[in-house]
Design a protein around this motif. Structure first.
Motif, PDB file in Angstrom:
ATOM      1  N   PRO A  47       0.803  -1.235   0.000  1.00  0.00           N
ATOM      2  CA  PRO A  47       0.000   0.000   0.000  1.00  0.00           C
ATOM      3  C   PRO A  47       0.831   1.277   0.000  1.00  0.00           C
ATOM      4  N   ILE A  48       2.001   1.279   0.639  1.00  0.00           N
ATOM      5  CA  ILE A  48       2.769   2.519   0.640  1.00  0.00           C
ATOM      6  C   ILE A  48       3.253   2.823  -0.772  1.00  0.00           C
ATOM      7  N   TYR A  50       1.679   1.912  -3.442  1.00  0.00           N
ATOM      8  CA  TYR A  50       0.465   2.310  -4.149  1.00  0.00           C
ATOM      9  C   TYR A  50       0.087   3.743  -3.785  1.00  0.00           C
ATOM     10  N   SER A  51       0.334   4.098  -2.526  1.00  0.00           N
ATOM     11  CA  SER A  51       0.033   5.438  -2.054  1.00  0.00           C
ATOM     12  C   SER A  51       0.862   6.472  -2.813  1.00  0.00           C
ATOM     13  N   LEU A  54      -0.498   6.695  -6.284  1.00  0.00           N
ATOM     14  CA  LEU A  54      -1.790   7.387  -6.258  1.00  0.00           C
ATOM     15  C   LEU A  54      -1.616   8.898  -6.127  1.00  0.00           C
ATOM     16  N   VAL A 263      -4.911  14.169   6.624  1.00  0.00           N
ATOM     17  CA  VAL A 263      -5.009  12.994   5.742  1.00  0.00           C
ATOM     18  C   VAL A 263      -6.384  12.344   5.909  1.00  0.00           C
ATOM     19  N   VAL A 267      -9.206  11.700   3.068  1.00  0.00           N
ATOM     20  CA  VAL A 267      -9.533  10.358   2.601  1.00  0.00           C
ATOM     21  C   VAL A 267     -10.966   9.979   2.932  1.00  0.00           C
ATOM     22  N   PHE A 274      -9.347  14.190  -1.597  1.00  0.00           N
ATOM     23  CA  PHE A 274      -8.761  12.846  -1.536  1.00  0.00           C
ATOM     24  C   PHE A 274      -7.297  12.836  -2.001  1.00  0.00           C
ATOM     25  N   ASN A 278      -4.022  12.271   0.308  1.00  0.00           N
ATOM     26  CA  ASN A 278      -3.112  11.155   0.082  1.00  0.00           C
ATOM     27  C   ASN A 278      -1.678  11.643  -0.113  1.00  0.00           C
ATOM     28  N   ALA A 281      -0.314  12.086   3.130  1.00  0.00           N
ATOM     29  CA  ALA A 281       0.038  10.790   3.714  1.00  0.00           C
ATOM     30  C   ALA A 281       1.454  10.394   3.313  1.00  0.00           C
TER      31      ALA A 281
ATOM     32  N   ILE B 129      -1.094   4.867   4.875  1.00  0.00           N
ATOM     33  CA  ILE B 129      -1.633   3.888   3.932  1.00  0.00           C
ATOM     34  C   ILE B 129      -3.150   3.751   4.009  1.00  0.00           C
ATOM     35  N   ILE B 130      -3.818   4.639   4.733  1.00  0.00           N
ATOM     36  CA  ILE B 130      -5.266   4.443   4.829  1.00  0.00           C
ATOM     37  C   ILE B 130      -5.984   4.683   3.503  1.00  0.00           C
ATOM     38  N   ALA B 131      -5.456   5.587   2.662  1.00  0.00           N
ATOM     39  CA  ALA B 131      -6.130   5.834   1.387  1.00  0.00           C
ATOM     40  C   ALA B 131      -6.080   4.600   0.474  1.00  0.00           C
ATOM     41  N   PRO B 132      -4.869   4.065   0.179  1.00  0.00           N
ATOM     42  CA  PRO B 132      -4.834   2.860  -0.663  1.00  0.00           C
ATOM     43  C   PRO B 132      -5.552   1.670  -0.029  1.00  0.00           C
ATOM     44  N   LEU B 133      -5.415   1.488   1.279  1.00  0.00           N
ATOM     45  CA  LEU B 133      -6.094   0.356   1.908  1.00  0.00           C
ATOM     46  C   LEU B 133      -7.608   0.492   1.778  1.00  0.00           C
ATOM     47  N   PHE B 134      -8.090   1.716   1.948  1.00  0.00           N
ATOM     48  CA  PHE B 134      -9.537   1.908   1.813  1.00  0.00           C
ATOM     49  C   PHE B 134     -10.005   1.495   0.429  1.00  0.00           C
TER      50      PHE B 134
END
Lengths: 307, 284
Positions: A47-48, A50-51, A54, A263, A267, A274, A278, A281, B129-134
């Motif tokens: 996820p990091i 991906y973050s 994103l 953040v 989100v 959003f 992010n 984040a 990581i809350i945005a991608p996890l969501f």
């Protein structure tokens, strides 16, 4: 970054891998670690990445739009709420960690001996630590409250506040720092106490025989020998404060902003923020990483996991 | 010589008194807020709004507790918290003890890389990581279910679990497993039959700490659970400020209720908890 390093390591060490997995004990070891490692990689490290990806796109809660490069970051640094959050987070982290360290060290030095009622002290120390942060925040909010709050009453009676604590952002920040110091100083003291107990007593005895004063013993023996424990405790607390969320949210809802509440708002609450949320984040992640690097490289914190 | 020792003992008596005053003050500051909020939860509304505030409760009442326990949302939140923290603890201990045993006992090459990866999580800002996890959780459809929080809590509790268990496992005598292996037991059997029973106290301590961690977690629950049916107490109670707007007694009662299990755990197991918490930090 991690995967790149992993790949180059794999190319170099194909023979090494075969050797590792050819050995039954080592193979068992890898199988035993794999489940824990996989879930950590999938739920935290992927996820990091991906973050970061994103943050380079226009996105909202429903999907990913077009590539915008660093625009989200530019927008983030122009956002007043973000800047207030950054400002609050920096002040909160520096001030609260400073006081927690000074008071925590004082307490650790004072109770570093055998005495009656030690168990009681240890239990009392653990009580604030064991509370959910957000519930502590709710409890303190009740005490800061302007109709029923005892702290607001006392502060008002002795004339140090001119308006209710909960309706003034500066007072709120000071209150939040106070609550954090209350909640985490005991834990700091506990970590430092454990560090103190590893310093052998005869070192002090020798210093005393050589005529070292209390101050000399503290600065020449205690502090240097305690340095590893101090650095670990400080790094833990600094990173914890840097991502402060529960405390601010529980005490003031959206009134008190930090990087993390910014953040979260982006989100989960404000549809339009959003992407910027992010980006913030990713900003927290990178700055937290830099703080850790600073402790390890500049202050010389030991990170070896073998004894 | 005699004079010196007399003045020395005089100073130490004064020192002892000062020391206990200091200790008493420290204990008082630590627990006073809990006691005060407890007081707020057992007094009448009139007394709550009294000006100046009363120091001791005039006529204790359980009305506030009646209010919150009569509220189905609060009872449900308590159950949700118990399920989330309980399941997280079991999963963490299962994966954690297996991994910790390998790290503590077996020899392999990438050990320090593995430990670094695992430890990196405890320094990891979860909010990042809350945005991608969501987005991902929504894709697989687990938003507003226990699993969204259990999975995430597990990942962030695992470093703690593994770290403490490694410290405990390292302290166990090696000879016993060697003996079991000489007798023909496999690594897995040695782990199950010899290590697990011996490590039970350490595992128990770790379970308490993991449970407290999951019980206290707020960010993930507040991000992934918007349906009151699945929300734990940490999410439900701050919301009570809007439900019981001026019923501060009910808010106090709710806060006291969720901390009671923790206070009991701490009082019963303080020695173990401290040894668990400081195990990694000092020996690391």
């Amino acid at each position: 970054m991690t995967t790149a390093r992993g790949q180059s390591g794999q190319k170099k060490g194909r023979g090494l891998l075969r050797e590792e997995f050819g050995n039954p004990e080592r193979r068992t070891a890898y199988y035993m670690i794999l489940p824990a490692l996989l879930i950590i990689l999938i739920v935290a490290f992927f996820p990091i990445a991906y973050s970061v990806y994103l943050s380079l796109f226009q996105a909202n809660i429903n999907g990913v739009g077009q590539f915008v490069g660093l625009e989200n970051y530019v927008e983030m640094f122009q956002n007043d709420a973000f800047l207030r959050g950054l400002n609050n987070t920096v002040i909160f982290t520096v001030v609260s960690v400073f006081f927690e360290f000074i008071i925590g060290l004082g307490i650790a030095l004072a109770i570093n001996r055998a005495f009656r009622g030690r168990g009681l002290v240890r239990a009392a120390v653990l009580v604030p630590w064991a509370f959910p942060t957000v519930i502590s925040a709710v409890m303190w909010r009740l005490m800061f409250q302007d109709q029923v709050g005892v702290i607001n009453y006392v502060a008002n009676a002795i004339g140090i506040i001119s308006e209710p604590i909960l309706s003034d952002r500066t007072l709120l920040l000071i209150a939040a720092i106070g609550v954090d110091v209350w909640k985490t100083t005991p834990f700091m003291a506990l970590l430092l106490l454990a560090g103190l107990q590893t310093i052998p007593g005869d070192v002090y005895e020798a210093a005393r025989v050589d005529g070292a004063s209390v101050m000399q013993r503290f600065f020449r023996i205690t502090l240097p020998l305690l340095k590893p424990a101090i650095l670990v405790a400080l790094l833990f607390r600094t990173l914890d404060s840097w991502r402060v969320y529960d405390l601010f949210w529980g005490m003031a809802g959206r009134e008190l902003e930090s990087l993390s509440t910014f953040v979260y708002t982006g989100v989960r609450i404000s549809q339009l923020q959003f992407s910027v949320g992010n980006a913030a984040a990713v900003f927290i992640f990178i700055t937290a990483f830099l703080i850790a690097i600073f402790f390890i490289k500049v202050l010389g914190m030991q990170t070896s996991t073998e004894e | 010589m005699a004079a010196a020792s007399a003045s020395g003992s005089g100073r130490s008596t004064l020192g002892t008194v000062l020391f206990y005053v200091f200790v008493a003050l420290f204990v008082l500051v630590s627990v006073a807020p809990l006691l005060w909020v407890f007081k707020m939860s057992i007094i009448t509304k009139t007394e709550l709004f009294a000006n100046p505030p009363t120091f001791l409760p005039n006529s204790p009442t359980a009305t506030s507790y009646g209010t919150i326990f009569g509220d189905e949302r609060f009872r449900k939140a308590l159950i949700n918290s118990t399920i989330i923290a309980g399941v997280t603890t079991v999963i963490c201990l299962f994966f954690g003890s297996i991994a910790a045993y390998a790290i503590a006992r077996l020899r392999f090459r990438f050990k320090s890389l593995v430990m670094t990866l695992i430890l990196a999580i405890s320094f990891f800002p979860a909010v990042a990581i809350i945005a991608p996890l969501f987005l991902q959780y929504r894709t697989i459809g687990i938003i507003d279910t226990y699993w969204a929080v259990i999975i995430t809590d597990t990942v962030f509790a695992l470093p703690l679990t593994i770290w403490i268990l490694v410290a405990f496992f390292k302290e166990l005598p090696r000879d016993l497993e060697e003996a079991a292996k000489v007798d023909g037991a496999t690594t897995i059997q040695a782990f199950r039959k010899v290590i697990v029973p011996l490590a039970a106290p350490g595992v128990f301590t770790t379970a308490i700490l993991t449970f407290i961690f999951a019980w206290n977690e707020f960010l993930f629950a507040n991000t992934f659970l918007f349906d009151a049916d699945t929300q734990p107490v940490t999410v439900a109670i701050p919301n009570f400020a809007t439900v019981y707007t001026v019923d501060y007694g009910a808010q106090a009662a709710a806060a006291v209720t969720v901390t009671i299990p923790l206070v009991i755990l701490v009082l019963l197991f303080q020695r173990r908890i401290v040894s668990g918490l400081t195990a990694g930090a000092v020996k690391g």
